[in-house]
Design an enzyme around this catalytic site. Structure first.
Site, PDB file in Angstrom:
ATOM      1  N   GLU A  71       0.840  -1.205   0.000  1.00  0.00           N
ATOM      2  CA  GLU A  71       0.000   0.000   0.000  1.00  0.00           C
ATOM      3  C   GLU A  71       0.881   1.264   0.000  1.00  0.00           C
ATOM      4  O   GLU A  71       1.861   1.350   0.743  1.00  0.00           O
ATOM      5  CB  GLU A  71      -0.881  -0.010   1.257  1.00  0.00           C
ATOM      6  CG  GLU A  71      -1.834   1.164   1.336  1.00  0.00           C
ATOM      7  CD  GLU A  71      -2.706   1.141   2.590  1.00  0.00           C
ATOM      8  OE1 GLU A  71      -2.339   0.474   3.584  1.00  0.00           O
ATOM      9  OE2 GLU A  71      -3.760   1.803   2.576  1.00  0.00           O
ATOM     10  N   LYS A 107      -9.504   2.574  -2.464  1.00  0.00           N
ATOM     11  CA  LYS A 107      -9.739   1.923  -1.163  1.00  0.00           C
ATOM     12  C   LYS A 107     -11.153   2.215  -0.657  1.00  0.00           C
ATOM     13  O   LYS A 107     -11.538   3.380  -0.527  1.00  0.00           O
ATOM     14  CB  LYS A 107      -8.686   2.457  -0.183  1.00  0.00           C
ATOM     15  CG  LYS A 107      -8.702   1.876   1.206  1.00  0.00           C
ATOM     16  CD  LYS A 107      -7.440   2.343   1.940  1.00  0.00           C
ATOM     17  CE  LYS A 107      -7.354   1.838   3.363  1.00  0.00           C
ATOM     18  NZ  LYS A 107      -6.044   2.138   3.970  1.00  0.00           N
ATOM     19  N   CYS A 139      -5.841  -2.723   2.270  1.00  0.00           N
ATOM     20  CA  CYS A 139      -5.563  -2.758   3.712  1.00  0.00           C
ATOM     21  C   CYS A 139      -6.771  -2.924   4.621  1.00  0.00           C
ATOM     22  O   CYS A 139      -7.276  -4.014   4.801  1.00  0.00           O
ATOM     23  CB  CYS A 139      -4.718  -1.556   4.124  1.00  0.00           C
ATOM     24  SG  CYS A 139      -4.024  -1.823   5.782  1.00  0.00           S
TER      25      CYS A 139
HETATM   26  N1  LIG Z   1      -3.467   1.190   6.051  1.00  0.00           N
HETATM   27  C1  LIG Z   1      -4.503   0.842   6.777  1.00  0.00           C
HETATM   28  O1  LIG Z   1      -5.644   0.882   6.337  1.00  0.00           O
HETATM   29  N2  LIG Z   1      -4.227   0.441   8.041  1.00  0.00           N
HETATM   30  C2  LIG Z   1      -5.217   0.278   9.025  1.00  0.00           C
HETATM   31  C3  LIG Z   1      -4.786  -0.601  10.110  1.00  0.00           C
HETATM   32  C4  LIG Z   1      -5.206  -2.013   9.914  1.00  0.00           C
HETATM   33  O2  LIG Z   1      -6.201  -2.259   9.233  1.00  0.00           O
HETATM   34  O3  LIG Z   1      -4.556  -2.891  10.444  1.00  0.00           O
END
Ligand SMILES: NC(=O)NCCC(=O)O
Length: 412
Positions: free
Chosen positions: A141, A216, A253
């Site tokens: 990401e 996203k 993510c």
């Molecule tokens: N980049 C991101 O969405 N991180 C959020 C934390 C997670 O989902 O573990």
């Protein structure tokens, strides 16, 4: 990975194994080094499952890929997922690569230098994937930048690029060179819509063409993940990209915590869903091996999970309204990228503290074989849930709760 004191750029040799699992690269290495072989075999069977009745086999890779891995100090592992032989269909074997990496320069360096240094760092890993004949490759990401969204400082927006910007051109050349589909998750600047910013995966075809993009869907508001300061929930739905090597999708993510998000990519026909991520140990490590694997099982597709590596230190301390003292880093991005299969088998993870390339051969026939075996699609009762969700999103929704009539009765 060498630990970098990111503010002054000094490398602390003594802490170079920071982020390891008690000095081991991964949980798998810890278990393998400390259990007797027959115990390790049994633990692996339970932890990683079996594919066609056997533990996953490793694939041998060309010397040129191995030389890049040792020359540039990145973890390189390769496994093979089999499917049963079918009478009426040929196997559909795809070689998939996942790349995890730390940033290359301190976050105080000039932004252009930081970006270009990451390009330089990632290039040998893409070259190793190319040398190994990888068909579909996914990066982590927001791979072109430090994961600065913890800071809430707007200057990091300068890393945002249009979908056809510098990083896409860089990746297009490599996609063309290696006849490889590459998923490039970036911070996107949409110049046609008022310079708005998105967290976007650009899908580049094996001819170097841009097939499309996905933004996203779910934006975190947890801990230091202050991403909603920078961009909004995506507006691209749940696209599946039909490529030369199969139907792929990208669940970026935090979207991995949403089973309906995974489901939607499955309903649109995805055979491989990539989950490029940036997440830290303290927040999510026990969830990491479970969620993607569950998605692969429930939706009868493969999942490629990728996480950043290392600790990224920012110039100004920040807080996130969670009672923690001001701090200048997110914590440790724990890498541990891996592939999960629809039959509940799973590769060991890449290193918890080093850059890495994970290669997996997968016979996509396994997806339909698992649908036939478990019948999850046929037993899913989608109409039941469509009806519930349609009622739930209305303001006058009332939960279906049947209370014990004795609960509110006064005792005599
Ligand atoms: N980049 C991101 O969405 N991180 C959020 C934390 C997670 O989902 O573990």
């Amino acid at each position: 990975m060498e630990k970098t004191d990111a503010i002054d750029g000094k490398v602390d040799e003594a802490s170079s194994r920071e982020g390891s699992v008690c000095g081991y690269d991964s949980l798998h290495h810890l278990l393998s080094a400390n259990l007797k072989p027959h115990l390790f075999q049994e633990v692996s069977r339970i932890l990683l499952g079996l594919n066609c009745g056997k533990a996953l086999e490793t694939i041998s890779l060309p010397e040129s890929a191995k030389a890049l891995s040792s020359g540039h100090d990145f973890d390189l592992q390769a496994y093979c997922f089999l499917a049963d032989k079918e009478l009426l269909r040929e196997p559909r074997i795809v070689r998939v690569g996942l790349i995890q990496n730390s940033i290359a320069l301190p976050t105080t360096a000039h932004f252009l230098d930081q970006k270009r240094a990451i390009f330089e760092k990632v290039k040998p890993m893409i070259d190793a994937a190319g040398a190994s004949g990888v068909n579909v490759l996914c990066l982590q990401e927001a791979w072109t930048m430090p994961f600065a969204f913890c800071t809430r400082e707007k200057r990091w927006c300068e890393f945002a690029e249009p979908v056809d910007g510098e990083s896409t051109r860089f990746i297009q050349d490599l996609a063309r060179k290696y006849n490889m589909v590459i998923i490039s998750p970036i911070l996107e600047r949409d110049v046609n819509h008022g310079d708005t910013i998105w967290n976007t995966a650009v899908i580049i075809g094996n001819n170097g063409n841009i097939i499309g993009k996905h933004r996203k869907n779910h934006i975190p508001r947890v801990g230091d993940f202050n991403e909603s300061t920078y961009y909004m929930e995506g507006n691209t739905g749940h696209p599946v990209f039909e490529t030369a090597y199969g139907k792929i999708a990208v669940n970026i993510c935090y979207g991995r915590h949403h089973p309906l998000n995974w489901l939607a990519f499955g309903l649109n026909g995805a055979e491989i869903v990539f989950n490029p991520s940036a997440t830290v140990g303290e927040l999510s490590e026990p969830m990491w091996p479970i969620e993607a694997r569950n998605a692969a099982i429930a939706n009868s597709y493969f999942v490629g999970s990728i996480n950043r590596v290392g600790t990224e230190v920012f110039p100004n301390p920040f807080t996130s309204g969670d009672g923690k003292p001001a701090h200048a880093d997110f914590g440790h991005f724990y890498g541990s990228s891996h592939v999960s299969a629809p039959d509940a088998s799973c590769t060991p993870s890449l290193s918890r503290h080093r850059d890495g390339l994970l290669i997996s051969d997968m016979d996509l026939n396994l997806c339909r074989q698992l649908k036939d075996k478990w019948g999850f699609r046929m037993t899913a009762r989608y109409d039941l849930y469509a009806d519930l969700l349609a009622r739930y999103v209305k303001p006058d929704f009332e939960p279906q709760v049947i209370s014990d009539p004795l609960l509110h009765k006064k005792s005599p």
